[in-house]
Structures are given as structure tokens and as C-alpha cells.
Design a protein around this motif. Structure first.
Motif, PDB file in Angstrom:
ATOM      1  N   LEU A 195      45.665  42.623  47.300  1.00 48.27           N
ATOM      2  CA  LEU A 195      45.446  41.636  46.250  1.00 48.27           C
ATOM      3  C   LEU A 195      44.543  40.514  46.757  1.00 48.27           C
ATOM      4  O   LEU A 195      43.646  40.050  46.045  1.00 48.27           O
ATOM      5  N   ALA A 196      44.755  40.113  48.017  1.00 47.54           N
ATOM      6  CA  ALA A 196      43.915  39.065  48.602  1.00 47.54           C
ATOM      7  C   ALA A 196      42.465  39.524  48.751  1.00 47.54           C
ATOM      8  O   ALA A 196      41.542  38.701  48.746  1.00 47.54           O
ATOM      9  N   ASN A 197      42.254  40.845  48.872  1.00 45.75           N
ATOM     10  CA  ASN A 197      40.911  41.397  49.075  1.00 45.75           C
ATOM     11  C   ASN A 197      40.378  42.143  47.853  1.00 45.75           C
ATOM     12  O   ASN A 197      39.395  42.875  47.955  1.00 45.75           O
ATOM     13  N   ARG A 198      40.996  41.930  46.706  1.00 47.71           N
ATOM     14  CA  ARG A 198      40.683  42.754  45.537  1.00 47.71           C
ATOM     15  C   ARG A 198      39.198  42.747  45.181  1.00 47.71           C
ATOM     16  O   ARG A 198      38.607  43.801  44.901  1.00 47.71           O
ATOM     17  N   ALA A 199      38.573  41.591  45.204  1.00 46.66           N
ATOM     18  CA  ALA A 199      37.173  41.507  44.802  1.00 46.66           C
ATOM     19  C   ALA A 199      36.256  42.279  45.744  1.00 46.66           C
ATOM     20  O   ALA A 199      35.189  42.741  45.336  1.00 46.66           O
ATOM     21  N   ALA A 200      36.680  42.446  46.989  1.00 47.16           N
ATOM     22  CA  ALA A 200      35.873  43.191  47.952  1.00 47.16           C
ATOM     23  C   ALA A 200      36.189  44.678  47.953  1.00 47.16           C
ATOM     24  O   ALA A 200      35.427  45.461  48.524  1.00 47.16           O
ATOM     25  N   LEU A 201      37.292  45.068  47.309  1.00 39.87           N
ATOM     26  CA  LEU A 201      37.743  46.455  47.357  1.00 39.87           C
ATOM     27  C   LEU A 201      37.545  47.228  46.058  1.00 39.87           C
ATOM     28  O   LEU A 201      37.486  48.461  46.073  1.00 39.87           O
ATOM     29  N   MET A 202      37.460  46.544  44.936  1.00 39.94           N
ATOM     30  CA  MET A 202      37.482  47.206  43.635  1.00 39.94           C
ATOM     31  C   MET A 202      36.258  48.095  43.422  1.00 39.94           C
ATOM     32  O   MET A 202      35.117  47.625  43.453  1.00 39.94           O
ATOM     33  N   PRO A 203      36.459  49.399  43.180  1.00 40.97           N
ATOM     34  CA  PRO A 203      35.336  50.281  42.846  1.00 40.97           C
ATOM     35  C   PRO A 203      35.014  50.193  41.355  1.00 40.97           C
ATOM     36  O   PRO A 203      35.765  49.591  40.581  1.00 40.97           O
ATOM     37  N   ALA A 347      38.439  44.376  32.186  1.00 40.26           N
ATOM     38  CA  ALA A 347      37.171  43.652  32.271  1.00 40.26           C
ATOM     39  C   ALA A 347      37.030  42.975  33.634  1.00 40.26           C
ATOM     40  O   ALA A 347      35.933  42.946  34.219  1.00 40.26           O
ATOM     41  N   MET A 348      38.138  42.432  34.142  1.00 39.11           N
ATOM     42  CA  MET A 348      38.119  41.786  35.452  1.00 39.11           C
ATOM     43  C   MET A 348      37.772  42.800  36.538  1.00 39.11           C
ATOM     44  O   MET A 348      36.984  42.516  37.446  1.00 39.11           O
ATOM     45  N   ALA A 349      38.352  43.984  36.458  1.00 34.73           N
ATOM     46  CA  ALA A 349      38.070  45.020  37.443  1.00 34.73           C
ATOM     47  C   ALA A 349      36.596  45.398  37.431  1.00 34.73           C
ATOM     48  O   ALA A 349      35.964  45.536  38.487  1.00 34.73           O
ATOM     49  N   MET A 350      36.052  45.580  36.240  1.00 32.30           N
ATOM     50  CA  MET A 350      34.643  45.948  36.145  1.00 32.30           C
ATOM     51  C   MET A 350      33.745  44.846  36.694  1.00 32.30           C
ATOM     52  O   MET A 350      32.768  45.118  37.393  1.00 32.30           O
ATOM     53  N   ALA A 351      34.083  43.592  36.399  1.00 39.09           N
ATOM     54  CA  ALA A 351      33.278  42.477  36.894  1.00 39.09           C
ATOM     55  C   ALA A 351      33.336  42.396  38.416  1.00 39.09           C
ATOM     56  O   ALA A 351      32.306  42.195  39.078  1.00 39.09           O
ATOM     57  N   GLU A 352      34.518  42.566  38.982  1.00 42.81           N
ATOM     58  CA  GLU A 352      34.653  42.480  40.438  1.00 42.81           C
ATOM     59  C   GLU A 352      33.974  43.660  41.123  1.00 42.81           C
ATOM     60  O   GLU A 352      33.426  43.509  42.218  1.00 42.81           O
ATOM     61  N   SER A 353      33.990  44.824  40.494  1.00 43.16           N
ATOM     62  CA  SER A 353      33.347  45.985  41.101  1.00 43.16           C
ATOM     63  C   SER A 353      31.834  45.811  41.170  1.00 43.16           C
ATOM     64  O   SER A 353      31.176  46.387  42.041  1.00 43.16           O
TER      65      SER A 353
END
Length: 372
Positions: A195-203, A347-353
């Protein structure tokens, strides 16, 4: 009117014990809490043996010896022996690092039934970089050889994220090469360090869909040779996964300090008191700890879940995820397409990916250990 009293729970099927949070790896997606338990606070060996005996008496069938890295415990052979002698099927969940052929043989002689070995990538460079441990590739491959030479079933586990999702096909080939009987292709679940690294991990959604197609094709091609389990990412799912098979339904987790938990991340939910195996028997905890009953069954569910025909399939999904993403553990898991929060997390997942933040927070007792 007579108040409804739910039936007593059936015995748990399994026990997952986090023997320690010590680990040589620094994985970005580790499911351990960010605030790791210190070695000096760990349960002693005799208490762990008591837990294994009580689990068997309660009706549990198997125990997963996990961590951290369970072989960091000097008494891991003795603990494995006692669990086996208690009648539990024993599964070692390990990085493979620090286990030489002699120690592997001692574990087999003690009654180890199965080993689950993690790989962080399908080649040396990727594996060592994502595990944050130089030289781990060779040690992991060596451990796999010790397991198969001893005739034990081997499972390979690979947690999938943006930095290795392009290697899914190669990871499948690696599992076949190493003689594994089972492979877990487990997309990252965003709790703890993940969770702390989600933005760096999300495909991306496209990457996830491609990886699923690769797994489905491999299942058909390798039928009878390799069983492939697939865990899809919640943020792109249509339905939620049942939390640990349903909160308080099939399993008990025990932390390194002895807290008994319905799932590994349950301590993130405020207001719940988790009884400790130092003070309570496993049977008392399973049947009487209010924390285990808090989300057990269907009575606790909001109307959206309680009226759903999947209520005894998903069991409401993940309570920790509901808390993390909606602020209330009693809300419908936003992984469910019926949740009012579902479109927002997708939408958040797509943006972070697409963007990410490039900051990596490596698993460590030093929680400020970051790298750009």
C-alpha cells in the motif's frame, strides 16, 4: 421475539504463523505491517509448540510456517518437527536464502511436507533488484533443487506488479524448469508495504489482461504438469475476493508476538482487540474473541452485501481494504462493482499505472528507507 444466535463456527482448516518479521529481502510489496515486530518480542519456541498442539486439537489440518523468513529462527527444525508430530501438514513459506543443503535435509527429516519458494523475477538481475538482495537468485535456485531432490512438492510464488509483469511467461517457464508442481501468479495485494508503494507498483489494465491471458494459455498447455493459481488485482476486479476465505471462517493467523488474527492485515482496523496466544487458548480465541466474530458470517453486512446472492461466496470481501479505501471497515469492499466507490478506485489505479511516483520504500526495520 427470540434474538438470533449464529451457530458456532466450524473448526479452522489452517493456521498461518508469522514466526518472525526478520527477512533478508526488502520486497516492496511485503504483506507484513510497515511497523515490523522486533526479534526480542517474538514468541519463544515452547509457546509456538503449544499453539501447534492446540491448532491440531481444534481441528486444523495444516500449518504454514511463514514470516518474514521463518528459517531465520534457529529453532525452525524443532518447530517443524513438533508441528508434524502434532498431526499438521507442514508448509514452509520461504525466500530460500540462508537454507543450505544440510538445513534443508534437517527440515525434511523433521517432517516438512511442502515448500513454497518466492521469486521476485524470472532472471537474476530482476530477481535480485526487486528483492533488494544481491546473490539471492543463485540461492533460490539451489533451494529449489534441495526440495525436489528430497521428493517434496515445490510451489513457486511470484508476486506480480509493474516492474515484473512483463515476465509472467518467463516465470511460468522457470517454474517448469525448477520442477515445481504448483505456481502462484499473485498480482500484488495492496496492504502493508504494498500500500505504501502502490503508485510505484500498479500495472495498467492492459498489462493485467495480457498476463491473465498468458496464464490461461499456460494452464491448458501444462495441464497435468503444473498447476497454476492466479490471484488477480482487486483494483481491476469485478467481484471482491473473500477475505482469507471469509473473516473467521477457515484460518487463523498468528503474529510473531502471538496476536491471533482473522487475516494478516486485521490489526489495521481500529477498535478491535486481538487476543494473544500467550494469554488465551486457540480454541477460546476462535470461538470467543469478539474480534473474530466482528465480521464473521453475514449479520454484520451492510444491506448492499446482505441482499446480494454472492454474500456467502465473497463474504463481504476484504475489511482492511474497505477501511483503507473508504474509511470504514463495514462498507462494501470497493473491489465489488456494486460499491459506490468502485469506479473511483479503478480510475485511481489507471492513473497511478500511467504516472506513478517513482519513490520506492523498501521493506526494512528502518521505515524511512526510500529510494528514487
Amino acid at each position: 421475539m427470540t434474538a438470533h444466535t449464529p451457530p458456532p463456527p466450524a473448526p479452522p482448516i489452517g493456521l498461518l504463523v508469522e514466526l518472525t518479521h526478520r527477512c533478508p529481502l526488502g520486497c516492496l510489496y511485503c504483506s507484513n505491517p510497515v511497523a515490523l515486530e522486533r526479534p526480542g518480542n517474538e514468541l519463544d519456541g515452547e509457546t509456538w509448540k503449544k499453539v501447534f498442539s492446540e491448532a491440531a486439537a481444534l481441528g486444523a489440518l495444516h500449518v504454514h510456517l511463514s514470516g518474514g523468513e521463518p528459517t531465520a529462527r534457529r529453532d525452525i527444525v524443532d518447530l517443524t518437527r513438533h508441528a508434524s508430530q502434532s498431526g499438521l501438514y507442514t508448509n514452509l513459506i520461504t525466500s530460500g536464502i540462508g537454507v543450505n543443503e544440510t538445513r534443508a535435509g534437517e527440515l525434511v527429516d523433521a517432517g516438512l511436507d511442502h515448500a513454497q519458494l518466492s521469486f521476485q523475477g524470472a532472471d537474476k538481475e530482476t530477481n535480485d533488484r526487486l528483492g533488494h538482495y544481491k546473490g539471492s537468485w543463485e540461492r533460490k535456485r539451489a533451494f529449489a533443487g534441495y526440495v525436489t531432490k528430497a521428493g517434496l512438492p515445490l510451489t513457486i510464488n511470484a508476486v506480480i506488479h509493474r516492474s515484473n509483469i512483463h515476465q509472467v511467461a518467463a516465470i511460468i517457464d522457470l517454474a517448469v524448469e525448477l520442477g515445481a508442481r504448483r505456481l502462484e501468479v499473485a498480482h500484488t495485494q495492496y496492504y502493508g508495504w504494498a500500500l505504501a508503494n502502490r503508485a510505484a507498483l500498479m500495472p495498467s489494465k492492459a498489462q493485467v489482461d495480457e498476463s491473465i491471458a498468458i496464464v490461461q494459455a499456460a494452464r491448458a498447455r501444462l495441464k497435468g504438469e503444473l498447476v497454476i493459481d492466479l490471484v488477480v488485482p482487486d483494483y481491476y476486479a469485478r467481484f471482491p475476493k473473500p477475505c482469507a476465505g471469509g473473516w473467521g471462517r477457515v484460518a487463523i493467523n498468528v503474529s510473531p508476538t502471538g496476536k491471533a488474527l482473522p487475516c494478516h492485515a486485521a490489526e489495521s482496523i481500529p477498535g478491535l482487540e486481538f487476543w494473544n496466544v500467550r494469554d488465551h487458548s486457540l480454541s477460546d480465541i476462535w470461538h470467543s474473541n469478539p474480534a473474530f466474530n466482528a465480521f464473521r458470517g453475514t449479520d454484520w453486512m451492510p444491506e448492499l452485501c446482505r441482499s446480494c446472492d454472492r454474500r456467502e461466496i465473497d463474504w463481504g470481501g476484504c475489511r482492511c481494504q474497505a477501511l483503507a479505501l473508504t474509511g470504514d471497515a463495514r462498507n462494501t469492499d470497493p473491489a465489488c462493482h456494486k460499491s459506490p466507490h468502485h469506479e473511483r478506485i479503478a480510475a485511481m489505479a489507471m492513473a497511478e499505472s500511467e504516472s506513478g511516483d517513482g519513490v520506492l520504500r523498501w521493506r526494512s526495520y528502518k521505515t524511512d528507507k526510500v529510494e528514487a
